[in-house]
Design an enzyme around this catalytic site. Structure first.
Site, PDB file in Angstrom:
ATOM      1  N   SER A 120       1.924  -0.528   3.694  1.00  0.00           N
ATOM      2  CA  SER A 120       2.375  -1.185   2.474  1.00  0.00           C
ATOM      3  C   SER A 120       3.844  -1.600   2.585  1.00  0.00           C
ATOM      4  CB  SER A 120       2.125  -0.278   1.267  1.00  0.00           C
ATOM      5  OG  SER A 120       2.376  -0.953   0.057  1.00  0.00           O
ATOM      6  N   ASP A 144      -1.962  -3.240   5.439  1.00  0.00           N
ATOM      7  CA  ASP A 144      -1.885  -3.908   4.141  1.00  0.00           C
ATOM      8  C   ASP A 144      -0.445  -4.010   3.647  1.00  0.00           C
ATOM      9  OD1 ASP A 144      -3.558  -5.333   2.376  1.00  0.00           O
ATOM     10  OD2 ASP A 144      -3.208  -3.846   0.825  1.00  0.00           O
ATOM     11  N   HIS A 165      -6.275  -1.104  -1.373  1.00  0.00           N
ATOM     12  CA  HIS A 165      -4.973  -1.113  -0.695  1.00  0.00           C
ATOM     13  C   HIS A 165      -4.940  -0.137   0.476  1.00  0.00           C
ATOM     14  CE1 HIS A 165      -0.819  -2.119  -0.298  1.00  0.00           C
ATOM     15  NE2 HIS A 165      -0.326  -1.011  -0.809  1.00  0.00           N
TER      16      HIS A 165
END
Length: 458
Positions: free
Chosen positions: A170, A194, A265
């Site tokens: 992330s 991601d 996610h």
């Protein structure tokens, strides 16, 4: 003195005294195992130092007991498990909404160590990554600067920039990207799981991850419509199930917070850890868009001279061509649970012209399971192509069933199918498509055909 500092000091003193007494790396004993921090909103408000970045070291010699790693207090060659001659994986977590430590870090580290004999450095920046997202984004470059100081110290002890592989989750992906910027793209590799989208989708490449940040950058996208970024950021970008909604993740507006937000996610992380186990290949197919991929317009890897990239630790994802393409989108379908691998089966159907629209149901069967796909047939179209996700390989499919499922009055009654063909994409074993020709199906009377195959998966 804060409790965490006492723990660090105790760990450092223990290592130092042991190294003096024993003098050799092989006989070290550590009294305490290091761990990532947690923080609370109150502690966050009271902290004078926002970031408090610390580093944890895991190797095959201390898989279950992380060692605090600090360039100021550790003599690398005498009092650490760190091995200069081995590659180094650097794990960087992302935003922590509630200030809790990421629970997946040690699992990822263990998966990396099972796959390769490396140093695994975990960057713990929970204090700077928690609560207010906009303030966290303001911190990420400072975290990258602190990491670069550590990398510089390791370089002085003989580590090469190309031996570092950053794995950022992330927001951690953009931290890794800025570390790469500081080293002018000379670090070996960055893998982005991601990479974060909010406040980065329209950012300049200086402020977000991009292919120039390392010698090779690969990314996995699983939540591009929410917390992930939609644009390609690496040399190759894997878009799982289109990069948005993942199989097995709830999308109902009434679903739990985990099911609605976190599941998609974090799927990139779970797929990556599964790929490290090497139980089955996760192969990406280059294509302009997910729609083109699903419609069967992309069936080979000619852009990579026939060798399709795979998710995992293989060098440059298995890409051998030079120069490496940049921002190449790759698409693949996955299952809803580990090991997530799916076979891509291309279904091609050609029908005679229809007077009315129709709907057919196609079922692919193996000994243990079946896969169903519905196709809507139009009067102005005779050839249909669609990509299916199937747990079985083409050679394991035992039979195919086709049924006319259209309603009685306003759908086509009898359908003449000129041909129906199945092929696997990519064709790793160079198999011929499975085809059946000249089929007549009436409403409510399913047609089926058995395949007689010898399946050699090796």
């Amino acid at each position: 003195m804060p409790r965490e500092y006492k723990t660090i000091l105790l760990c450092v003193l223990t290592i130092y005294i042991t190294s003096l007494v024993l003098g050799v790396e092989e006989t070290q004993e550590y009294d305490e195992c290091a761990d990532l921090n947690n923080t609370t909103w109150l502690e966050y408000r009271q902290q004078r130092v926002k970031l408090q970045v610390q580093y944890l070291l895991l190797t095959r010699r201390n898989v279950d007991c992380a060692q605090m790693f600090n360039q100021e207090s550790l003599t690398i060659t005498q009092s650490s498990y760190f091995n200069i001659s081995r590659p180094t994986k650097v794990i960087i977590h992302g935003y922590r909404a509630l200030g809790n430590k990421p629970s997946w870090v040690k699992e990822l580290a263990r998966a990396l160590l099972r796959a390769q004999d490396v140093n695994v450095l975990v960057v713990d920046w929970v204090y700077g990554a928690s609560f207010a997202y906009n303030l966290v984004v303001e911190n990420y470059k400072e975290v990258a600067v602190q990491i670069s100081v550590l990398i510089n110290q390791l370089q002085k002890h003989g580590c090469k920039l190309e031996s570092f592989h950053f794995i950022g989750v992330s927001l951690g992906a953009h931290v890794a990207g800025f570390v790469g910027t500081l080293f002018e793209g000379k670090i070996g590799r960055i893998t982005a799981l991601d990479p974060a989208g909010p406040m980065f989708k329209g950012a300049d490449t200086f402020d977000r991850l991009d292919p120039s940040d390392a010698q090779f950058v690969d990314a996995i996208h699983t939540d591009a419509d929410y917390f992930g970024i939609s644009i390609p950021v690496g040399h190759v970008d894997f878009y799982l199930n289109g990069g948005k909604d993942q199989t097995g993740c709830a999308r109902s507006r009434f679903a739990s917070m985990y099911g609605y937000v976190i599941c998609d996610h974090m799927r990139a992380l779970h797929v990556y850890m599964s790929a490290l186990n090497g139980s089955c290949p996760l192969i990406g197919i280059p294509c302009f868009s997910y729609e083109d991929f699903l419609n069967g317009h992309c069936v080979n890897c000619d852009v990579f001279k026939g060798r399709c990239p795979t998710i995992g630790l293989s060098e440059k994802n298995g890409i051998t061509i030079s120069p490496i393409p940049k921002e190449q989108k790759l698409f693949l379908l996955t299952t809803s649970s580990p090991p997530f691998c799916s076979h891509h089966i291309l279904l091609e159907l050609e029908v005679s012209p229809l007077d009315k629209s129709a709907e057919v149901q196609v079922k692919l069967r193996t000994a243990n399971l079946g896969k169903e796909q519905r196709l809507r047939l139009q009067t102005d179209k005779t050839v249909y192509r669609t990509m299916l996700s199937h747990a079985a390989a083409l050679c394991e499919i035992d039979s195919i069933e086709v049924k006319n499922t259209g309603a009685r009055f306003y759908r086509q009654g009898d359908i003449h199918i000129k041909s129906v063909c199945l092929s696997e994409v990519p064709s790793l074993r160079r198999e011929e498509p499975l085809c059946v020709n000249n089929i007549h199906i009436s409403r409510g009377a399913p047609w089926s055909h058995d395949f007689v195959q010898v399946c050699d998966l090796f």
